[in-house]
Scaffold this motif. Structure first.
Motif, PDB file in Angstrom:
ATOM      1  N   GLY A  25      -2.049   5.551  -7.839  1.00  0.00           N
ATOM      2  CA  GLY A  25      -3.107   4.553  -7.634  1.00  0.00           C
ATOM      3  C   GLY A  25      -3.497   3.813  -8.876  1.00  0.00           C
ATOM      4  O   GLY A  25      -4.550   3.194  -8.885  1.00  0.00           O
ATOM      5  N   GLY A  26      -2.659   3.873  -9.968  1.00  0.00           N
ATOM      6  CA  GLY A  26      -3.094   3.249 -11.215  1.00  0.00           C
ATOM      7  C   GLY A  26      -3.207   1.742 -11.114  1.00  0.00           C
ATOM      8  O   GLY A  26      -4.130   1.154 -11.647  1.00  0.00           O
ATOM      9  N   ALA A  27      -2.264   1.169 -10.469  1.00  0.00           N
ATOM     10  CA  ALA A  27      -2.246  -0.298 -10.431  1.00  0.00           C
ATOM     11  C   ALA A  27      -2.789  -0.858  -9.117  1.00  0.00           C
ATOM     12  O   ALA A  27      -2.605  -2.019  -8.798  1.00  0.00           O
ATOM     13  CB  ALA A  27      -0.817  -0.800 -10.628  1.00  0.00           C
ATOM     14  N   THR A  28      -3.455   0.008  -8.381  1.00  0.00           N
ATOM     15  CA  THR A  28      -3.928  -0.420  -7.046  1.00  0.00           C
ATOM     16  C   THR A  28      -4.922  -1.562  -7.124  1.00  0.00           C
ATOM     17  O   THR A  28      -4.835  -2.547  -6.391  1.00  0.00           O
ATOM     18  CB  THR A  28      -4.560   0.783  -6.300  1.00  0.00           C
ATOM     19  OG1 THR A  28      -3.597   1.806  -6.195  1.00  0.00           O
ATOM     20  CG2 THR A  28      -5.028   0.350  -4.921  1.00  0.00           C
ATOM     21  N   ASP A  29      -5.878  -1.450  -7.989  1.00  0.00           N
ATOM     22  CA  ASP A  29      -6.913  -2.491  -8.071  1.00  0.00           C
ATOM     23  C   ASP A  29      -6.322  -3.840  -8.465  1.00  0.00           C
ATOM     24  O   ASP A  29      -6.702  -4.883  -7.933  1.00  0.00           O
ATOM     25  CB  ASP A  29      -7.977  -2.088  -9.102  1.00  0.00           C
ATOM     26  CG  ASP A  29      -8.731  -0.857  -8.655  1.00  0.00           C
ATOM     27  OD1 ASP A  29      -8.736  -0.601  -7.421  1.00  0.00           O
ATOM     28  OD2 ASP A  29      -9.304  -0.173  -9.513  1.00  0.00           O
ATOM     29  N   CYS A  30      -5.386  -3.812  -9.360  1.00  0.00           N
ATOM     30  CA  CYS A  30      -4.750  -5.063  -9.807  1.00  0.00           C
ATOM     31  C   CYS A  30      -3.976  -5.725  -8.676  1.00  0.00           C
ATOM     32  O   CYS A  30      -4.032  -6.924  -8.452  1.00  0.00           O
ATOM     33  CB  CYS A  30      -3.826  -4.766 -10.996  1.00  0.00           C
ATOM     34  SG  CYS A  30      -2.984  -6.241 -11.607  1.00  0.00           S
ATOM     35  N   VAL A  31      -3.222  -4.863  -7.924  1.00  0.00           N
ATOM     36  CA  VAL A  31      -2.425  -5.398  -6.807  1.00  0.00           C
ATOM     37  C   VAL A  31      -3.328  -5.990  -5.741  1.00  0.00           C
ATOM     38  O   VAL A  31      -3.095  -7.065  -5.208  1.00  0.00           O
ATOM     39  CB  VAL A  31      -1.535  -4.286  -6.225  1.00  0.00           C
ATOM     40  CG1 VAL A  31      -0.849  -4.797  -4.955  1.00  0.00           C
ATOM     41  CG2 VAL A  31      -0.505  -3.856  -7.236  1.00  0.00           C
ATOM     42  N   GLU A  32      -4.399  -5.262  -5.414  1.00  0.00           N
ATOM     43  CA  GLU A  32      -5.324  -5.768  -4.392  1.00  0.00           C
ATOM     44  C   GLU A  32      -5.938  -7.092  -4.819  1.00  0.00           C
ATOM     45  O   GLU A  32      -6.096  -8.005  -4.031  1.00  0.00           O
ATOM     46  CB  GLU A  32      -6.420  -4.734  -4.123  1.00  0.00           C
ATOM     47  CG  GLU A  32      -5.921  -3.530  -3.354  1.00  0.00           C
ATOM     48  CD  GLU A  32      -7.044  -2.535  -3.102  1.00  0.00           C
ATOM     49  OE1 GLU A  32      -8.159  -2.789  -3.609  1.00  0.00           O
ATOM     50  OE2 GLU A  32      -6.819  -1.570  -2.371  1.00  0.00           O
ATOM     51  N   SER A  33      -6.286  -7.198  -6.071  1.00  0.00           N
ATOM     52  CA  SER A  33      -6.868  -8.443  -6.571  1.00  0.00           C
ATOM     53  C   SER A  33      -5.882  -9.592  -6.464  1.00  0.00           C
ATOM     54  O   SER A  33      -6.214 -10.698  -6.062  1.00  0.00           O
ATOM     55  CB  SER A  33      -7.312  -8.252  -8.022  1.00  0.00           C
ATOM     56  OG  SER A  33      -7.801  -9.476  -8.539  1.00  0.00           O
ATOM     57  N   ALA A  93       0.839  -1.212   0.000  1.00  0.00           N
ATOM     58  CA  ALA A  93       0.000   0.000   0.000  1.00  0.00           C
ATOM     59  C   ALA A  93       0.865   1.250   0.000  1.00  0.00           C
ATOM     60  O   ALA A  93       0.564   2.240  -0.686  1.00  0.00           O
ATOM     61  CB  ALA A  93      -0.908  -0.006   1.227  1.00  0.00           C
ATOM     62  N   LYS A  94       1.977   1.202   0.767  1.00  0.00           N
ATOM     63  CA  LYS A  94       2.876   2.359   0.782  1.00  0.00           C
ATOM     64  C   LYS A  94       3.525   2.569  -0.590  1.00  0.00           C
ATOM     65  O   LYS A  94       3.660   3.688  -1.064  1.00  0.00           O
ATOM     66  CB  LYS A  94       3.947   2.174   1.843  1.00  0.00           C
ATOM     67  CG  LYS A  94       3.406   2.246   3.274  1.00  0.00           C
ATOM     68  CD  LYS A  94       4.527   2.035   4.283  1.00  0.00           C
ATOM     69  CE  LYS A  94       3.978   2.126   5.699  1.00  0.00           C
ATOM     70  NZ  LYS A  94       5.040   1.901   6.708  1.00  0.00           N
ATOM     71  N   LYS A  95       3.934   1.447  -1.233  1.00  0.00           N
ATOM     72  CA  LYS A  95       4.525   1.552  -2.562  1.00  0.00           C
ATOM     73  C   LYS A  95       3.529   2.146  -3.555  1.00  0.00           C
ATOM     74  O   LYS A  95       3.877   2.987  -4.387  1.00  0.00           O
ATOM     75  CB  LYS A  95       4.968   0.185  -3.057  1.00  0.00           C
ATOM     76  CG  LYS A  95       6.181  -0.360  -2.298  1.00  0.00           C
ATOM     77  CD  LYS A  95       6.550  -1.733  -2.845  1.00  0.00           C
ATOM     78  CE  LYS A  95       7.737  -2.306  -2.079  1.00  0.00           C
ATOM     79  NZ  LYS A  95       8.100  -3.662  -2.580  1.00  0.00           N
ATOM     80  N   ASN A  96       2.306   1.706  -3.453  1.00  0.00           N
ATOM     81  CA  ASN A  96       1.284   2.189  -4.389  1.00  0.00           C
ATOM     82  C   ASN A  96       0.991   3.664  -4.183  1.00  0.00           C
ATOM     83  O   ASN A  96       0.673   4.395  -5.124  1.00  0.00           O
ATOM     84  CB  ASN A  96      -0.009   1.381  -4.226  1.00  0.00           C
ATOM     85  CG  ASN A  96       0.163  -0.053  -4.716  1.00  0.00           C
ATOM     86  OD1 ASN A  96       1.016  -0.320  -5.573  1.00  0.00           O
ATOM     87  ND2 ASN A  96      -0.641  -0.964  -4.182  1.00  0.00           N
ATOM     88  N   GLU A  97       1.078   4.100  -2.912  1.00  0.00           N
ATOM     89  CA  GLU A  97       0.847   5.522  -2.652  1.00  0.00           C
ATOM     90  C   GLU A  97       1.934   6.366  -3.316  1.00  0.00           C
ATOM     91  O   GLU A  97       1.684   7.461  -3.814  1.00  0.00           O
ATOM     92  CB  GLU A  97       0.830   5.776  -1.142  1.00  0.00           C
ATOM     93  CG  GLU A  97      -0.425   5.249  -0.459  1.00  0.00           C
ATOM     94  CD  GLU A  97      -0.382   5.504   1.026  1.00  0.00           C
ATOM     95  OE1 GLU A  97       0.620   6.106   1.473  1.00  0.00           O
ATOM     96  OE2 GLU A  97      -1.334   5.114   1.742  1.00  0.00           O
ATOM     97  N   LYS A  98       3.181   5.825  -3.283  1.00  0.00           N
ATOM     98  CA  LYS A  98       4.265   6.572  -3.904  1.00  0.00           C
ATOM     99  C   LYS A  98       4.142   6.557  -5.431  1.00  0.00           C
ATOM    100  O   LYS A  98       4.366   7.546  -6.105  1.00  0.00           O
ATOM    101  CB  LYS A  98       5.611   5.986  -3.498  1.00  0.00           C
ATOM    102  CG  LYS A  98       5.900   6.174  -2.007  1.00  0.00           C
ATOM    103  CD  LYS A  98       7.225   5.539  -1.641  1.00  0.00           C
ATOM    104  CE  LYS A  98       7.522   5.723  -0.153  1.00  0.00           C
ATOM    105  NZ  LYS A  98       8.803   5.084   0.221  1.00  0.00           N
ATOM    106  N   LYS A  99       3.813   5.379  -6.009  1.00  0.00           N
ATOM    107  CA  LYS A  99       3.743   5.245  -7.458  1.00  0.00           C
ATOM    108  C   LYS A  99       2.446   5.810  -8.022  1.00  0.00           C
ATOM    109  O   LYS A  99       2.359   6.068  -9.205  1.00  0.00           O
ATOM    110  CB  LYS A  99       3.852   3.780  -7.859  1.00  0.00           C
ATOM    111  CG  LYS A  99       5.225   3.179  -7.522  1.00  0.00           C
ATOM    112  CD  LYS A  99       5.262   1.724  -7.942  1.00  0.00           C
ATOM    113  CE  LYS A  99       6.620   1.112  -7.618  1.00  0.00           C
ATOM    114  NZ  LYS A  99       6.681  -0.314  -8.007  1.00  0.00           N
TER     115      LYS A  99
END
Length: 734
Positions: free
Chosen positions: A605-613, A597-603
């Motif tokens: 939110g584009g790939a957030t849904d994919c990572v969560e899935s 989640a911390k990495k996604n905040e830095k990068k």
């Protein structure tokens, strides 16, 4: 008809078919409409009913307490008078030699044996319920009295040294007076014990004396009697011993004194023994032709008395004779109460043994002739006989097998025969007693020894019991040994304790077995004993042959674990490891999710849904692997999913066993195995309720009326999963 009874039921075409719902305890109580305690009357109401008095109750109580009032007014002279008359005369004749002989066993003058054959019989005539037994002097009771008498009034207390001859003299008159007091005290106290036990309805106390114990005890008592008579047989004077090993010491001293045997006494003893033995054998062989047995004892007493008086065997050959017999009855004297403390244990033993002998013989004849013997009233009757007898200086009485057989075989129908025998003794006491002053004591000893033939034949019990029941044989042998070595009082107590221990050990070491179903039936038997008994796949049925209580509860649980083959401790450790492993995985996933989640905040939110899935999929996969690993234990079809405890042999549960059953159910549930109980009796279910067995997680739905009901429920549950109502819609054909 006989052949058809022996034909197997399946060949006679007998069968049955029952269709019903599978019943657990809840369903059974609903269907059968179990009664509750609310319908029972209150304690105060029950006491009021018991204590209320009416004319009918008073009459019933009077006839129960004094049975002679109920049967004597209906006495049939036409049917019973003649038989009772001849029977009474025959038994009265037997009372004379036996009463005098058994008085020697009790260590009191012979005339007191005649008193003991008079007063107690009249009391039993009034209060007894057996029609056929002959109460009076008995060898076992006499030797028990004698052991107490010689312990409290030994010869040494009345001996003195003659300064002229340097011989030890014994004051016989004072010794006999002291011994009479002891015998009367122990007899009176034993009677009080019997009356008290009868009034509190304690007649069942005799059930603690099993038949092997009683027969072993009476056999040992017969040996004690024989040893005590050896001094009269050989004409010697050994020291008297009391307490443990007293018989051993007596035998050793008798053997040491054999060189001092009085030849005249020995000849009288041998002749008397041979004559008695031969004539009794002839009498038995001709019993079907003789109206009454040959009264050889009376004949021998008369003949030996006449010969001794004419030849003067006592003066010329030193043969001991009975001596002076006072004429008339003794005045009543209350026993010396200061002796009660010293004889209380002996009195209780005498009370129990005397009652056990009398009631066992009374029930035999009651069964033979079709009438009832009241156990508690018999206690009261014997107690009153002994208590009244103690006041008149008698010694304890019971029932004699030999006299009872004569009373029954010679035509006796009621206790009128007993009363007539007492009148015969009364005539002898008042008029004829002095005629027997020259009777040799060796003759009385011979009569005692020959009358013990029946008891000595009980040694054949060892062979019979060895074939039928080795535990009973062990009780018989141990009782014999204890009684021989520890004397009659301590031997009885030790024998009862040992018999109780055998019961405890048998309940502690019962037979445990796994049950299997016999094909085509609803019957379940041990798979080790029956080849056609097949275990139900996935179901273990466990049964103990004994009840469940604190002494065997731990062994019950341990044996169950071995028979079922499930190591609960190991499985619980495995379960804890899996739980800990899953918890660590969850923490790792949680930390990983936070990092991502911390990495996604830095990068962004584009790939957030994919990572969560992706993370959700990994988490579900890990949990599935954990569940698969946890349930892998039960994937083996050889491992049970259900255990059924057959509690049909259980007749009570204590708090320890209730807790143990509760722990068994909860422990196996922890590892995924359901435990059910089957065949519980209503009293057992009630004890489980009072013991807190049934809680929210444990209801009566786990109790089934039979093993088959429980098996059907287990199979249905394994096939379709848990049911809200285990008893619903489940049917079977039996």
């Amino acid at each position: 008809m006989v052949m058809e009874e022996r034909t197997p039921a399946r060949q006679r075409g007998l069968d049955y078919s029952v269709e019903r719902a599978v019943l657990d305890e809840e369903s059974l109580e609903e269907v059968a409409q179990r009664r509750t305690c609310e319908g029972k009357p209150a304690l105060a109401q029950r006491l009021r009913g018991k204590l209320s008095c009416s004319a009918a109750k008073l009459k019933h109580c009077l006839f129960t307490c004094i049975p002679v009032l109920s049967w004597l007014p209906r006495y049939s002279f036409r049917e019973c008078a003649l038989g009772d008359f001849f029977s009474g005369i025959s038994v009265g004749i037997m009372h004379l030699p036996q009463g005098m002989a058994y008085a020697l066993l009790a260590s009191v003058p012979p005339v007191f044996g005649l008193y003991s054959s008079f007063y107690p019989i009249l009391v039993y005539f009034i209060f007894g319920t057996s029609r056929h037994i002959s109460v009076g002097t008995f060898a076992v009771m006499s030797v028990m009295i004698g052991s107490v008498v010689e312990r409290l009034a030994p010869d040494s207390d009345f001996s003195s040294l003659d300064n002229v001859t340097n011989e030890t003299l014994i004051d016989v008159l004072q010794r006999d007076a002291a011994r009479i007091k002891v015998a009367a005290a122990v007899t009176f106290l034993s009677g009080l014990f019997q009356v008290a036990l009868g009034l509190v309805q304690f007649g069942f106390v005799v059930t603690y004396l099993s038949e092997p114990l009683v027969r072993g005890y009476t056999t040992a008592a017969a040996i004690h009697v024989i040893v005590s008579q050896l001094k009269y047989v050989f004409g010697i004077n050994p020291n008297r011993y009391s307490g443990p090993l007293s018989m051993v010491y007596t035998v050793i001293e008798v053997c040491a004194l054999l060189p001092e045997t009085n030849v005249g006494t020995l000849v009288v003893s041998i002749v008397s023994l041979v004559v008695l033995l031969v004539v009794k054998k002839i009498s038995t062989a001709l019993s079907h032709k003789l109206p009454i047995p040959i009264p050889i004892e009376l004949i021998l007493v008369i003949v030996s008395t006449v010969i001794t008086a004419q030849v003067q065997l006592d003066n010329k050959y030193g043969v001991q004779v009975v001596g002076e017999i006072p004429q008339g009855l003794q005045a009543p004297v209350f026993p010396d109460s200061s002796l009660f403390v010293s004889v209380v244990g002996d009195a209780f033993a005498i009370a129990v043994v005397g009652y056990a002998i009398a009631i066992s013989l009374g029930k035999i004849f009651a069964l033979k002739y079709g009438y009832q013997v009241d156990s508690n009233q018999e206690l009261v009757a014997l107690g009153l006989s002994n208590s009244v007898g103690g006041v008149f200086q008698c010694f304890a009485i019971s029932c004699s097998m030999s006299r009872t057989l004569v009373q029954e075989s010679s035509g006796g129908h009621t206790q009128v025969a007993g009363a007539l025998s007492a009148l015969v003794i009364l005539v002898i006491i008042l008029q004829l007693g002095k005629l027997f002053q020259q009777l040799p004591k060796a003759v009385l000893s011979a009569i005692v020894i020959i009358n013990l033939q029946g008891m000595m034949r009980q040694f054949t019990d060892i062979r019979t019991l060895w074939r039928s029941n080795k535990v009973d044989m062990l009780v018989w042998v141990v009782t014999l040994v204890f009684t021989l070595l520890l004397n009659l009082d301590l031997g009885l107590a030790a024998s009862i304790a040992f018999a109780m221990l055998t019961v405890i050990f048998r309940t502690q070491l019962p037979q445990y077995s796994l049950l299997g179903r016999i094909a085509g039936t609803e019957l379940y038997r041990s798979v080790e004993e029956f080849a056609q008994a097949q275990e139900i796949p996935g179901v273990k049925i466990f049964r103990s042959s004994a009840t469940l209580y604190f002494a065997n509860a731990e062994m019950y649980e341990e044996t169950l674990k071995k028979k079922v083959g499930i190591n609960i401790a190991q499985l619980l450790r495995h379960k804890k490891k899996l739980a800990a492993k899953e918890k660590r995985r969850e923490k790792q996933e949680e930390r990983r999710a936070k990092k991502e989640a911390k990495k996604n905040e830095k990068k962004g939110g584009g790939a957030t849904d994919c990572v969560e899935s992706e993370e959700t999929g990994q988490e579900e996969t890990g949990q599935e692997e954990t569940r698969r690993e946890g349930t892998q234990r039960w994937s083996n079809p050889l491992n049970p999913h259900s255990i059924i405890l057959d509690l049909s042999p259980v007749n009570f549960l204590d708090t320890v066993s209730v807790k143990k059953l509760k722990n068994i159910v909860s422990d196996y549930r922890e590892v995924g195995v359901e435990v059910y109980l089957a065949g519980c009796q209503s009293c057992v279910v009630g004890e489980m309720e009072r013991g807190g067995f049934f809680l929210k997680a444990l209801s009566k739905a786990c109790l089934f009326v039979s093993v088959h009901d429980a098996v059907l429920h287990c199979l249905r549950r394994a096939e379709h999963g848990p049911l809200d109502s285990p008893a619903a819609l489940e049917n079977t054909r039996l």
